[in-house]
Motif scaffolding. Structure first.
Motif, short mmCIF file in Angstrom:
data_model
loop_
_atom_site.label_atom_id
_atom_site.label_comp_id
_atom_site.label_asym_id
_atom_site.label_seq_id
_atom_site.Cartn_x
_atom_site.Cartn_y
_atom_site.Cartn_z
N ILE A 68 -52.47 -18.43 -2.92
CA ILE A 68 -51.69 -18.73 -1.71
C ILE A 68 -50.29 -19.24 -2.07
O ILE A 68 -49.28 -18.63 -1.66
CB ILE A 68 -52.45 -19.71 -0.81
N PRO A 69 -50.15 -20.34 -2.82
CA PRO A 69 -48.80 -20.76 -3.21
C PRO A 69 -48.15 -19.78 -4.19
O PRO A 69 -46.92 -19.66 -4.24
CB PRO A 69 -49.01 -22.13 -3.85
N ALA A 70 -48.98 -19.08 -4.98
CA ALA A 70 -48.44 -18.15 -5.96
C ALA A 70 -47.69 -17.00 -5.29
O ALA A 70 -46.57 -16.66 -5.69
CB ALA A 70 -49.57 -17.59 -6.83
N TYR A 75 -42.58 -14.19 -3.70
CA TYR A 75 -41.71 -13.64 -2.65
C TYR A 75 -40.32 -14.27 -2.72
O TYR A 75 -39.31 -13.56 -2.58
CB TYR A 75 -42.33 -13.89 -1.27
N GLN A 76 -40.26 -15.58 -2.96
CA GLN A 76 -38.96 -16.24 -3.08
C GLN A 76 -38.16 -15.70 -4.25
O GLN A 76 -36.94 -15.63 -4.20
CB GLN A 76 -39.17 -17.76 -3.24
N LEU A 77 -38.85 -15.27 -5.30
CA LEU A 77 -38.17 -14.77 -6.49
C LEU A 77 -37.62 -13.37 -6.28
O LEU A 77 -36.48 -13.08 -6.68
CB LEU A 77 -39.14 -14.77 -7.68
N LEU A 147 -47.25 -2.29 -8.43
CA LEU A 147 -46.25 -1.23 -8.60
C LEU A 147 -44.98 -1.54 -7.81
O LEU A 147 -43.87 -1.47 -8.34
CB LEU A 147 -46.84 0.10 -8.14
N LEU A 148 -45.15 -1.91 -6.54
CA LEU A 148 -43.99 -2.23 -5.70
C LEU A 148 -43.23 -3.43 -6.24
O LEU A 148 -41.99 -3.42 -6.34
CB LEU A 148 -44.45 -2.49 -4.27
N LEU A 149 -43.96 -4.47 -6.59
CA LEU A 149 -43.31 -5.70 -7.06
C LEU A 149 -42.66 -5.52 -8.42
O LEU A 149 -41.64 -6.16 -8.71
CB LEU A 149 -44.34 -6.83 -7.11
N SER A 150 -43.22 -4.66 -9.26
CA SER A 150 -42.61 -4.42 -10.57
C SER A 150 -41.23 -3.77 -10.42
O SER A 150 -40.31 -4.10 -11.18
CB SER A 150 -43.53 -3.55 -11.42
N PHE A 151 -41.11 -2.86 -9.47
CA PHE A 151 -39.79 -2.26 -9.20
C PHE A 151 -38.80 -3.31 -8.73
O PHE A 151 -37.61 -3.27 -9.10
CB PHE A 151 -39.91 -1.15 -8.16
#
Length: 221
Positions: A68-70, A75-77, A147-151
């Motif tokens: 949850i906090p992770a 997202y903030q990053l 995959l999405l976040l790695s991009f």
């Protein structure tokens, strides 16, 4: 601003803890191999591995809750670099949390008594099929989210190495979605990569929060 940075730091630590807990959960389940099909063998199998299953059940709950906090910190990053991929990827990760909690309840039905209700071998088979089917779904969801976040991560400062490792984890997640085909050993190696990616994300998020603190201190000076 400092409060937000502290929350991001907590989220980074949560990534590390969650990754370690997911690995520990899989370590408990690694010796189990696949459940036998015959009724008598299945009941013996459950009794033999009762401790491992119960420990895996306990660890899975906390691994999911730390997400949850992770997810918030991730997202903030990445949201400043690519908001669409950040929202979609983190949204997929967040949607897996209640699934993990549900699967934790399912796994607990294999070992923990409820009002001394005895379950038949057929019910145990149903419970096991729901658990493995749910983990199959989560692995696919995680592969898409990774995959999405790695991009998106590839665009942040010092994020390219983590992003390229994330592409490897995408393949590992897809492989781990089929443990009844690949076998438990290969599935565990894939889980090891998955957990390592969590740890690397946590370290990167903590580093980004410290960088923001340093910039604030310089501005104050």
């Amino acid at each position: 601003m400092k409060r937000k940075i502290n929350i991001i730091t907590i989220g980074g630590i949560a990534w590390i803890i969650s990754g370690v807990l997911f690995l520990v959960q899989n370590l408990f389940l690694l010796p189990l191999q696949g459940p036998p099909a015959l009724e008598a063998d299945l009941l013996v199998w459950l009794e033999k591995w009762k401790f491992n299953i119960s420990m895996a059940d306990e660890v899975l709950l906390f691994a999911a809750l730390f997400l949850i906090p992770a997810v918030f910190s991730l997202y903030q990053l990445v949201s400043p670099t690519d908001k669409f991929k950040a929202i979609t990827g983190c949204g997929l990760l967040a949607s897996s949390i209640p699934v993990f909690i549900f699967l934790d309840i399912i796994l607990g039905r294999l070992v923990y008594p409820v009002y001394n209700l005895e379950l038949s071998a057929d019910i145990y088979r149903l419970v096991l099929s729901i658990y493995y089917g749910g983990m199959h779904l989560v692995a696919i969801v995680f592969s898409i989210a990774t995959l999405l976040l790695s991009f998106a991560i590839r665009k942040i400062e010092q994020g390219r190495a983590i992003a390229y490792f994330g592409f490897v984890v995408v393949v590992a997640d897809l492989i781990s979605a089929f443990p009844w085909i690949t076998g438990s050993a290969i599935a565990f190696v894939c889980q090891l990569l998955f957990s390592l990616w969590f740890v690397l994300l946590g370290v990167r998020i903590i580093a980004s929060a410290k960088t923001c603190v340093n910039y604030e201190e310089k501005d104050i000076v």
